[in-house]
Every structure is written in structure tokens, then in C-alpha cells.
Design a protein around this motif. Structure first.
Motif, mmCIF file in Angstrom:
data_model
loop_
_atom_site.group_PDB
_atom_site.id
_atom_site.type_symbol
_atom_site.label_atom_id
_atom_site.label_comp_id
_atom_site.label_asym_id
_atom_site.label_seq_id
_atom_site.Cartn_x
_atom_site.Cartn_y
_atom_site.Cartn_z
ATOM 1 N N TYR A 82 -5.177 5.434 -10.166
ATOM 2 C CA TYR A 82 -5.112 6.101 -8.862
ATOM 3 C C TYR A 82 -4.604 7.536 -9.031
ATOM 4 N N TYR B 188 -7.389 -1.165 -2.940
ATOM 5 C CA TYR B 188 -6.022 -1.701 -2.923
ATOM 6 C C TYR B 188 -5.247 -1.220 -1.707
ATOM 7 N N VAL B 189 -5.148 0.079 -1.551
ATOM 8 C CA VAL B 189 -4.373 0.628 -0.437
ATOM 9 C C VAL B 189 -4.950 0.163 0.899
ATOM 10 N N ARG C 6 -4.379 -3.690 1.384
ATOM 11 C CA ARG C 6 -2.958 -3.991 1.625
ATOM 12 C C ARG C 6 -2.519 -3.465 2.992
ATOM 13 N N PHE C 7 -3.069 -2.327 3.411
ATOM 14 C CA PHE C 7 -2.728 -1.794 4.734
ATOM 15 C C PHE C 7 -3.156 -2.777 5.828
ATOM 16 N N PHE D 147 0.819 -1.216 0.000
ATOM 17 C CA PHE D 147 0.000 0.000 0.000
ATOM 18 C C PHE D 147 0.855 1.269 0.000
ATOM 19 N N LYS E 159 -10.630 -6.422 -2.209
ATOM 20 C CA LYS E 159 -10.082 -5.558 -3.250
ATOM 21 C C LYS E 159 -11.004 -5.520 -4.462
#
Length: 269
Positions: A133, A253-254, A257-258, A64, A210
Motif C-alpha cells: 500500500y 482491504y481499506v 474493512r470500512f 481500515f 477483499k
């Protein structure tokens, strides 16, 4: 975004980049426009070198924080191009702060190793997603500038941005349209070639967090563009839908993943 394990050079460049962004943000109100532009250009160049260094050698990684770093660099790239056309834009301090935070996050949290059997085409797939993004990030920055300008007009103050609202609105929707095209290509590639891209590690369309958030973001942007074309959406309504879609895309996504890299990693350590 795929990046190699940070090398000492990459870490040093990252720290130097964050410092350059920090100096730009701190001195923006005291220096001339040309001086601030020069400092921001130096920070942007160092940022690009940091990203390039991460792509050379080592085990490919993604996460991320690198995604945020690349997105910030793309937003700054858009600003660099636009500022030559519209020198009245005044978002240098905000972008410098964004760049500093993004680079330091990528240095501290470089991501996890990519699956060894992943396809060589996976970087292109991820690059399309990160590029979307960046474009939506640029759209959000422009929407924020529109909001600020409208507030200044209501207070009978001179708009600091200097760019007409209609021009800003057209630019915002151009970025939204371009981002929507890239996001559509990213989702289509994931739908048709997910098993090939991930070397058999993923079979078929996987409805994980996601995917769900990405599809919801895509639908939100589709509604925004349809509302703009059919019903003339603009102003606060259009901005709210843009912010909602961007938040969903960020979570896609971010956000996922975080949770995997930070929250769950700490919970199991």
C-alpha cells in the motif's frame, strides 16, 4: 495492520501527531523550506511513536484506519528519503494534511480485535500487504506530481516540482514495481497459507470482496508493467492505469474493512 487497543498514551501521541501535521500544513507557505522540513520530521517521528505504542501490549487489533495510518507513514518515509536526493520536491503541505487525517482516523477508529487463534506469522503477512500500500501510495503521489508539472508546462509556467519529468516517471515505476512484488508475495502467502495464518478460521482460498479486489488490482498492475515494458506506456495512459489499480487495492482491504467496521456496525447498533 495489527495494533493494540489505544492506550491513553497512544491517544495523546495521536492527537499531538495530528496537531504537528496540522501546524506544518498551515505554516508551509510562510516558513522556510528548512523550517517546514523540521516540522514535518517532528510530525513523522511522533507518528512513528504512535504506531509503535499501538504495537505494545493489549489485545491485537486491525482495521481500515490503522492501515491508512501506516500507509501514510510509509509514504512520508519515502518522501523523507527522496527529499534528500531531490530537494526540489514540493509536496510537504499535501503530505502533512494526509498524515493528520490518517492519524486522527486511527485514533477514532482503532479497528477490531484479531482472531485469538491467528498465527504469529499473520502480522508479517499483513505487514507485506500494508508495505505494498505504501509503495503504491508513493507511486500515486509521484504520478500526481507529474500531472501537475505537465499542466504547468502547458501553461508555460515554471514547474514547481523542479524534478525532470523523465526522472519522476522512472521513480514512479520503481515504486510500482516494488509494490507489485510485495503485493504478489502477499497474495501468494494468502493462497498457500491462509488456513495456517488465520489459525483455521479461514479454510482455503476465500473469494470474498477483499480477495476479488486484490486480484483485480494485481492484474491491473501486471497490465501496467507489461504495457510499460512491451509498448512503452507512459504519460496519461500509464497514470490512469496506475490510479485504477490503486483504487482497486484501496477497496480490497481499506474499503472492505470500512464497510465492516463503520457501515455495518452502525447498521446493526
Amino acid at each position: 495492520m495489527i495494533l493494540a487497543i489505544p492506550s491513553p498514551l497512544g491517544v495523546a501521541l495521536g492527537i499531538a501527531t495530528a496537531a504537528a501535521y496540522g501546524v506544518t500544513a498551515a505554516a508551509a507557505s510562510r516558513l522556510s523550506r528548512a523550517s517546514t522540513q523540521g516540522l514535518l520530521a517532528l510530525a513523522w517521528l511522533l507518528h512513528g511513536l504512535t504506531l509503535a505504542t499501538g504495537l505494545v501490549g493489549g489485545t491485537p487489533r486491525f482495521g481500515f484506519a490503522p492501515a491508512i495510518s501506516v500507509t501514510a507513514w510509509l509514504v512520508l518515509t519515502v518522501y523523507a528519503i527522496e527529499s534528500s536526493l531531490y530537494p526540489q520536491l514540493k509536496v510537504r503541505r499535501a503530505l502533512a494534511v494526509l498524515g493528520a487525517v490518517a492519524v486522527m482516523l486511527a485514533v477514532l477508529l482503532p479497528g477490531t480485535p484479531l482472531h485469538v487463534s491467528a498465527s504469529p506469522w499473520l502480522p508479517l503477512h499483513l505487514a507485506l500487504g500494508i508495505a505494498s500500500y505504501g509503495l503504491f501510495g508513493a507511486a500515486v503521489v509521484h504520478a500526481w506530481l507529474m500531472t501537475r508539472a505537465e499542466k504547468q508546462i502547458r501553461l508555460a509556467a515554471e514547474p514547481q516540482g523542479g524534478v525532470p519529468l523523465l526522472t519522476m516517471e522512472r521513480l514512479t515505476f520503481r515504486f510500482v514495481t516494488a509494490g507489485f512484488v510485495l503485493l504478489s508475495a502477499t497474495l501468494l502467502a494468502g493462497l498457500l497459507f491462509s488456513e495456517t495464518l488465520y489459525g483455521g478460521a479461514v479454510r482455503g482460498w476465500k473469494w470474498d470482496h477483499k480477495t476479488v479486489f486484490s486480484v483485480l488490482a494485481w492484474l491491473t498492475f501486471a497490465i501496467l508493467l507489461t504495457g510499460r515494458a512491451r509498448f512503452g506506456w507512459r504519460g496519461r495512459t500509464a497514470r490512469r492505469v496506475l490510479y485504477a489499480g490503486s483504487a482497486l487495492l484501496l477497496l480490497a482491504y481499506v474499503g472492505s474493512r470500512f464497510v465492516l467496521e463503520v457501515v455495518l456496525s452502525r447498521a446493526t447498533s
